[in-house]
Design an enzyme around this catalytic site. Sequence first.
Site, PDB file in Angstrom:
ATOM      1  N   CYS A  24       0.846  -1.186   0.000  1.00 11.43           N
ATOM      2  CA  CYS A  24       0.000   0.000   0.000  1.00 11.43           C
ATOM      3  C   CYS A  24       0.885   1.242   0.000  1.00 11.43           C
ATOM      4  CB  CYS A  24      -0.879  -0.035   1.264  1.00 11.43           C
ATOM      5  SG  CYS A  24      -1.934   1.402   1.511  1.00 11.43           S
ATOM      6  N   GLY A  25       0.367   2.330  -0.497  1.00 12.68           N
ATOM      7  CA  GLY A  25       1.106   3.585  -0.441  1.00 12.68           C
ATOM      8  C   GLY A  25       1.380   4.035   0.988  1.00 12.68           C
TER       9      GLY A  25
END
Length: 181
Positions: free
Chosen positions: A35-36
């Site tokens: 995930c970012g």
Amino acid sequence: MSIYSYKLETIKGERVSMEPYKGKVLVIVNTASKCGFTPQYSDLQKLYEEYKEHGLEILGFPSNQFGEQEPGANSDVQSFCQINYGVSFPLFAKTDVRDETAHPLFKYLTEAAPFEGFDTSEPSGKMLNAFLEEKLPHYLQGNSIKWNFTKFLIDREGRVVNRYESTAEPLDMRGEIERLL
């Protein structure tokens, strides 16, 4: 029902109670490896190292419900977290945190700390809100978890004190954690 009433599965498959966390300040966070927001593991670990001797516990709950950003097995998640971020705080088995299949703990947390929106004055809050409005508008409805790395701060008595959305940096919780400790 109290937060200490819930039973959970650790990342190693052991069934445990929340009871041993009584009297501790807790940060409960749903996580993902792809995930970012995954770099937040680093600051979560910093908080843990800084305050664990004072009674802070961070409890990580990997979830694959948001863009399939946690596809691996529990053992893969554990290895990833240790190798890349030196995570030593407790991790739990992959857990559903929203919708009908959400673990009861997360249903409790989201009822106790409703969604109040993203801080759209910050770029990450503006981007995540726009993404969800365009691609997954139903995610913005209700109080459920909106994305990976939603953080709940729990006091020593087991009360949910605050909810920090994905876009809030873990170190932003430092002042509130210090007050609770």
